[in-house]
Structures are given as structure tokens and as C-alpha cells.
Design a protein around this motif. Sequence first.
Motif, mmCIF file in Angstrom:
data_model
loop_
_atom_site.group_PDB
_atom_site.id
_atom_site.type_symbol
_atom_site.label_atom_id
_atom_site.label_comp_id
_atom_site.label_asym_id
_atom_site.label_seq_id
_atom_site.Cartn_x
_atom_site.Cartn_y
_atom_site.Cartn_z
ATOM 1 N N TRP A 1 -4.939 -5.442 -0.493
ATOM 2 C CA TRP A 1 -3.354 -5.221 -1.221
ATOM 3 C C TRP A 1 -3.105 -6.678 -1.210
ATOM 4 O O TRP A 1 -2.010 -7.263 -0.771
ATOM 5 C CB TRP A 1 -2.486 -4.513 -0.318
ATOM 6 N N SER B 1 -6.884 -0.867 -3.556
ATOM 7 C CA SER B 1 -7.478 -2.101 -3.023
ATOM 8 C C SER B 1 -8.477 -1.498 -1.966
ATOM 9 O O SER B 1 -8.238 -1.013 -0.935
ATOM 10 C CB SER B 1 -6.641 -2.862 -2.180
ATOM 11 N N THR C 1 -7.797 -5.963 -5.461
ATOM 12 C CA THR C 1 -6.584 -5.025 -5.817
ATOM 13 C C THR C 1 -6.365 -5.124 -7.372
ATOM 14 O O THR C 1 -5.884 -5.864 -7.980
ATOM 15 C CB THR C 1 -5.368 -5.796 -5.233
ATOM 16 N N ARG D 1 0.820 -1.294 -0.056
ATOM 17 C CA ARG D 1 0.011 -0.024 0.117
ATOM 18 C C ARG D 1 0.934 1.075 0.002
ATOM 19 O O ARG D 1 0.479 2.163 -0.733
ATOM 20 C CB ARG D 1 -0.869 -0.009 1.250
#
Length: 574
Positions: A427, A422, A500, A145
Motif C-alpha cells: 500500500w 496492493s 499499488t 488498506r
Amino acid sequence: MLHDDNPIITAEHRAPGSTPPVLPAVPTVTTAAPFAVLTPAILLAACGGGGSNGTASAAPTVSAPVAIVRTAPTPAQASRFLGQATMGATKAQIADVVDKGYEAWITAQMALPRATTHWDWLVTNGYNVAANINNTAGFDASVWRQLIVEPDQLRQRVGMALLDLLVVGIDGVNLNWKQFAAAAYLDILLDRAFGNYRDILDAITTNAAMGSFLTFLGNRKANTRTGAVPDENYARELMQLFTLGLYQLNMDGSVKGGATPLETYKPEDVAGLARVFTGLSLATADSTTPDRYRQPLVMNATLNETGSASFLGTTVSGGGMAAVKTALDTIFAHPNLPPFVSKQLIQRLVTSNPSPAYVARVATKFADNGSGVRGDLKAVVTAILLDTEARGDAALTAAAAGKLREPVMRLTGWARAFAVNSPSNAWGFGDTSNQSTRLGQSMGRSQTVFNFFRPGYSPPASAIAAGGLVAPEFQITNEQSVVGYINYMYGLVANGTGDTKADYSDILQKAADTNALVDEVALLLAAGQLSAATIAQIRSAVDTVSATASGGPTNRVGIAIMLTLAAPEYLTVK
């Protein structure tokens, strides 16, 4: 829509020069023809036979003082810069660099605070519950992230460069709450990415994850009755890998002593330094929460060596944190430190084979930032990114310039260019270190302190080795990893993983215009450095799919992206 029901290439299609595999038909379009050009290119790149790394020559020596180009960069130059300074270019950041110029962009990035630490993100997302005490849940999600969506991209890139040098891998941390221990370690590097290298040495020496990874946590003083001696692991790797290296260096990174290199330290230096790093222990015994792994280690006097300890021409006595400070001060003042650290940071950000003059210019900034400060990473990073060897166009055609793009950077480059997100914060990339099915690399998951690749690695029996050059990332590049990378990225480009996914809405606006589509993808991912022949191949492949066919625009975009991700000119960073 592109589908990933079948792999693009399999183990049966590994040999360079072999017949390209035929892909299965995808509903509404035929993809065998477009992707047939992919296999030879990517396999050539993997074996050092194609692209700019296929031909090697000695790195030039540049004796002129650094000259920073202050004219406004073009979009291609801005994208190239972002390929060195971020985890991947975006249209917005390219425009920002064009507007601000390199120096102002760097200044603005260095002024950005971190939006959140890895530790705080894990807490906010509920990973500090008892069910996670013995797993790594949340770690990979937090890492991906930050690398992909956080605005402080220069910090993220420098932080990962520091992690490649000052290695801790979560799977080698023998503590509970591993995700928090590793998060606290990454936060040290990211929080101090523009600080002072001396402060980093303090912080990693008193960090629980490092203490566990290099086995000095609870290190005991010598026992004359049993013959036990202090653990020497950290003392050795601190000097060999983190600060000084094995041999004495000139400021330009060249080894002193010619055919008989002069050693930087001897076994007795390691033994003496190990005595200093005894007694460092966790601050509390409470393991019901992860909080103690965020606290610096403390000195346990009963385990600490208080007698004299000699190393690197220095002797300390009395033990405690005062001895630790003196040891780190001694290492920090060593003449090897500026060239050793500077060269590795250049390798991670810009080029595997910097000229001696480039190393010397950066090392000089490390030794003195111009205001008498040693170890100022702001000055060092700025010097690396603005040097003529980083910004000048000569590197675009120099055989020895550039570096192989490491696998994680390939994924984040695609993810940032096409707005991967996401919504659930899952993620879903997870651990990508499997060579067969993923990338062969995953940040924070190195299995050893030597990282996924060594800074001095050169592929044996290759043109690179014959030219006296190194190519660190080739240590994790082989037939298996090439197959794994292409298959994995094919699935991600097509469908993402879980929630994601990429957002192709912007690039789809260009799907009907082959030239515009291919040029924009090449600009975002490869800084416009694809050769005319490669561009022509990709355009030809895109044109095999009608823009008016059902799913045609999406498939045209997917082909342009995948063939760019497979191109040798993309796989090398110039």
C-alpha cells in the motif's frame, strides 16, 4: 499507457487566469490539448473563485421536522449518498444502495463486524519485530488498506470523522512502537464508531497514544515544594476540542450571549480538571513488545491527586479512576455536548454549513436516541445521513450547501472506484501529508491536536467569509497544495505506486464510447454532478485521442478520470 515522466503543472503556472501549461507529448497520443482545460478549473476551485463554493449565501433555516425520503434512489442519488457515507463509491455499492434503499443499507453496514483491527493486521504482517521499535513502519499501509478495500465502509468513514474531531497524530506520539500505539488509538474509534460517545471518552482518556500526544501520560499531582502543577493540556483540549467548545451553545449550535458570548469554562475549570487526570500511567514497563500500548492506562497512586478538585460546577475528592469517571460523566452531561459534537460530524460527512435546524435535529438525537439513551452514535449517524438536508435535491443548487472534498477522500474515491489494490500489502501511498508533492493530508498524521483544518475556518477575503460561512478544508488548500494534488494524482492514475495500482479493466470496456465513458466516470467519482459545460469539455478532450490508436483506450480512460478529479464540481461534495 499514460506516463508520469513530467508533472502536469508546475509552480510557474499557479495564478488563476494564467495561460494553461502545455504538457509534454506522451508516446502514441498528444495530451497537450486534452489536459489544457484542467489548469484553470482546478486553480479556480482552489482560490474559491469557481464551482459551488465560489458564491456564498447564508445557510437557510429549516424549521420543518425531518422527513426521510423512502423512495428508491437513482444511481446518481446513491452515488451522492456514498460520497457522504463511505470513502468512495463503487459500481457494486451504488447498485446495493439502489436495491436496498438508504436506511436498509445503513442498517446492513452497521451490522458488519470489522474484518481485522489495525493492531492485528500489523501483527499478522510481521511489524512487531525489534527492527520496528523506533519507527512507524506499517501504519500508513494499514490505514490505506482499510479505507480502500474493507467492506465496512460506513464504519471507516465515521471513524475518520471521529479522528478529525478526536485528534491524535502518530508523529506527535512520543513512545516507541509508534505504529502500534497509533493503531490501538484508531481501533478505539473504529470499534466504537456505532457505539456510545461516552464509551469513546473513557477509551481515549485511558489510551497510551492520546496520553502521550496530549502529554498527560504520567501526569503528576502538584508539588507544593517546587510549585509544579499538573499538566493541563488534556483537560483543556478535552473540553475545548473534543466535547464542549469555548462558548455555550443552544441545541441548534448557535452561540449563547449574542455579541458577548458566554464562556463554557474558565481557567480554574481547566486547573481543577487537570488534577483529576494525574497518575494515569502505562500498565507495564515492558517495552520489548508493543503490547502495553493496547492495554488501558492504569492509575499510579503515587502520582495521583487525591485532594478535592472542582470543575464545571462539580467537585470530586479521593482521586483514582472514580474521579476520572465523575469528570467524564460531568462533561458528557453538559448541554453543549450534543450540538458541539453533532455539528462537527455533520461537517465531516455532509456539509460545512448545516442549518441551525439540521444541527438541532441531530443534536436532539444525540441527547436522546428515542429510547432515553444519550450519545448513541448509531442514531446520530443515521440522523445525519437521512436528514432532508443531506438527501434532498435542494442542496444540489444551494450555494451554502456541501463541502470541499478533503484530499484523502479524493484519493480514496479514485482508488475505490477503480479497484486499487496492493498484492504485496505494501500500500505504497505512505505518508501523503506533504503539500508540495502529495495531498497535504494523511489520516492519522496531523501535526497538532487542531487537525489539518479547523471546523470554524473561513478563507480570509473570500466570498465564503463575506457570506458568513465556513469552509474547513480550505485551510489546507492553496496554490502549492493544488499543484501537488494534481501532479500526485496524475502519477497515481497513470502508473500507481509500486504494486499499488488501479484495475481499469471494467471501465476500459467503455473506452471507445466517449459519452458512456465520461458519464460512468462522472457517476462513480462525482455522483453525476458535473455541469453540462464540464462534461462537454471532458468529452471533447477524450475525443482528441483515437480509440483505435496504440494505447488509445487507456489514454482516453486516463483523461476522463484526471479531468474529473480536477473539476470544481468534483472537488465539492454536494
